[in-house]
Design an enzyme around this catalytic site. Structure first.
Site, short mmCIF file in Angstrom:
data_model
loop_
_atom_site.label_atom_id
_atom_site.label_comp_id
_atom_site.label_asym_id
_atom_site.label_seq_id
_atom_site.Cartn_x
_atom_site.Cartn_y
_atom_site.Cartn_z
N CYS A 86 6.53 0.92 -12.13
CA CYS A 86 7.28 2.08 -11.62
C CYS A 86 8.42 1.70 -10.68
O CYS A 86 9.58 1.96 -10.98
CB CYS A 86 6.33 3.05 -10.93
SG CYS A 86 5.15 3.84 -12.06
N GLY B 198 4.76 -8.14 2.76
CA GLY B 198 4.14 -8.99 1.76
C GLY B 198 5.20 -9.73 0.97
O GLY B 198 6.32 -9.96 1.45
N PHE C 150 2.82 11.49 -10.57
CA PHE C 150 2.85 10.75 -9.31
C PHE C 150 1.54 9.97 -9.15
O PHE C 150 0.92 9.98 -8.09
CB PHE C 150 3.05 11.71 -8.14
CG PHE C 150 4.38 12.42 -8.16
CD1 PHE C 150 5.52 11.81 -7.68
CD2 PHE C 150 4.49 13.69 -8.70
CE1 PHE C 150 6.76 12.46 -7.71
CE2 PHE C 150 5.71 14.35 -8.73
CZ PHE C 150 6.84 13.73 -8.24
#
Length: 442
Positions: A267, A260, A156
């Site tokens: 990922c 954005g 992670f």
């Protein structure tokens, strides 16, 4: 512990270095001879803040070594970590050929009387642990039941703060039904969870799904907020106010609510796509994630209509400066970077592009070559440009010298895909300023 890490990409290099930092003996394996030679000489091959210091220290202390010889690395290792690429296939599914290819080799190297824990660190679809185990057993080698366990241990890591994520993880997810493997993993991660953050044990399929679920949920938050930003533009609302209003709700949280021009990287795009593909394989239509992908693809070009409109739909001959090429700050990773979608659209419209990024210039030049120009620094990029487009929120772009921007640009025009600047400041400075989900300053 003696650890073999197979693969020296982003995950493999961070993982190997951080395990060496806690006193383990780590050998990293890669088939790229030149890369192994560079790493062995102390030349780090990725940009990741804080990694080089640990890398050089452990290389010097000989706790971290590199080789092209899989047999040498695996021979004495208790743990064998698979940190191999799983690129998306044409149908969106994860390509397991690298992982299963190494598993076949492990089947020839693991011997009766050995005990090794084979760990899937790569992001892989549900069922991969079982496939790896079967591949090891079926290759005709000496590996037998009981001489190894296959464990799912998804990473992670966030690019830009991966070292901190590894050394102080929020949680460690382990998929295994083996008590013996669980004890080994407990010992391995003990130095990293001393403050009490959990090591969560579960079955292998649940661990494999956890990684995809986590990334897909975060991607969903981003796409949701980008759609809210579009509504803000149409209603005359301010997305920053909306973001603060919903982010203060503890059930929602403040993170991943910044609008954005879409998400990118190695990922989120790949993992969302792979989870949708996995769902299709069990006859489930994952409608939310299909929408997330659709929204994200459109969002990457969200500023293009505003740019085209400003130039009266005549971009041919215009010179556009771009700040930011990496998909996010503090990395040199350009995979699925929104900037590249913008560049492609601008070039197709006949504009010329000059770009700058603090870390991603080398990788960009390898891909785009001379299709665009490259600035020596952020201000040189602006020379004689008709407008500035901001595609990545690097810290050095947040508080620039606006006088230098104005003196270099032909027009005081900024299209900001990351909402870096305050609207009031832009008004006072006299810029034509377009951002995402906020009013246009003109």
């Amino acid at each position: 512990m003696k650890i073999a890490v197979i693969g020296t990409g982003y995950v493999g290099l961070v993982t190997g270095t951080c395990f060496a930092e806690t006193g383990n003996e780590v050998i990293c394996v890669d088939i790229d001879k030149s890369k192994v030679e560079r790493l062995s000489k102390g030349e780090i091959t990725i940009y990741e803040p804080g990694l080089e210091k640990l890398f050089l220290r452990n290389l010097k202390e000989e706790r971290l070594r590199f080789t092209t010889n899989l047999s040498e690395a695996v021979k004495d290792a208790l743990l064998v970590l698979l940190a191999l690429p799983t690129p998306p296939g044409e149908d969106g599914s994860a390509d397991l050929s690298y992982i299963l290819g190494v598993a076949a080799e492990l089947g020839k190297l693991i011997k009766p009387g050995d005990y090794k824990v084979v760990i899937d660190k790569s992001t892989v679809p549900v069922g991969t642990s079982a496939k790896v185990k079967n591949k090891i057993l079926e290759t005709g080698g000496k590996a037998v039941e009981g001489s190894f366990d296959v464990v799912s241990n998804p990473e992670f890591l966030r690019e830009g703060i991966a070292v901190e994520d590894f050394m102080k993880p929020d949680r460690v997810v382990i998929g295994t039904d083996s008590a013996r493997a669980r004890k080994v993993i407990d010992d391995l991660y003990a130095p990293f969870v001393r403050q009490g953050n959990p090591v969560i044990f579960m079955d292998e399929p649940s661990a494999e799904l956890t990684k995809y679920a986590a990334n897909s949920f975060l991607a969903t938050k981003i796409s949701f907020m980008n759609e809210i930003a579009i509504l803000c533009e149409r209603f005359g609302a301010d997305v920053d106010m909306v973001r603060r209003g919903i982010g203060s709700d503890s059930r929602i949280g403040k993170r991943f609510l910044f609008p954005g021009i879409g998400y990118g990287g190695s990922c989120f795009p790949k993992d969302v796509q792979a989870l949708v593909k996995s769902a299709n394989e069990v006859d489930y239509d994952f409608q939310i994630l299909n929408a997330v992908m659709k929204v994200n693809e459109a969002q990457k070009l969200h500023l293009m209509p505003a740019i085209s409109k400003y130039f009266n739909h005549q971009l041919k001959g215009m010179r556009i400066a771009i700040w930011g090429l990496a998909f996010k700050p503090n990395t040199d990773d350009i995979r699925e970077a929104p900037a590249f979608y913008m560049i492609d659209a601008l070039l197709k419209a006949g504009a010329t592009v000059c770009a700058f990024d603090p870390e991603a210039m080398h990788n960009t030049k390898a891909v785009l070559k001379d299709k665009i120009e490259y600035g020596e620094n952020q201000y040189a990029t602006l020379k004689d440009a008709d407008a500035l487009v901001i595609a990545t929120e690097w810290n050095e772009f947040r508080t620039p010298d606006f006088n230098k921007i104005a003196s270099n640009l032909k027009n005081k025009v900024i299209f900001d895909g990351r909402n870096l600047f305050d609207l009031t400041d832009m008004k006072e400075l006299g810029f034509y300023y377009v951002s995402v989900g906020r009013e246009t300053v003109n």
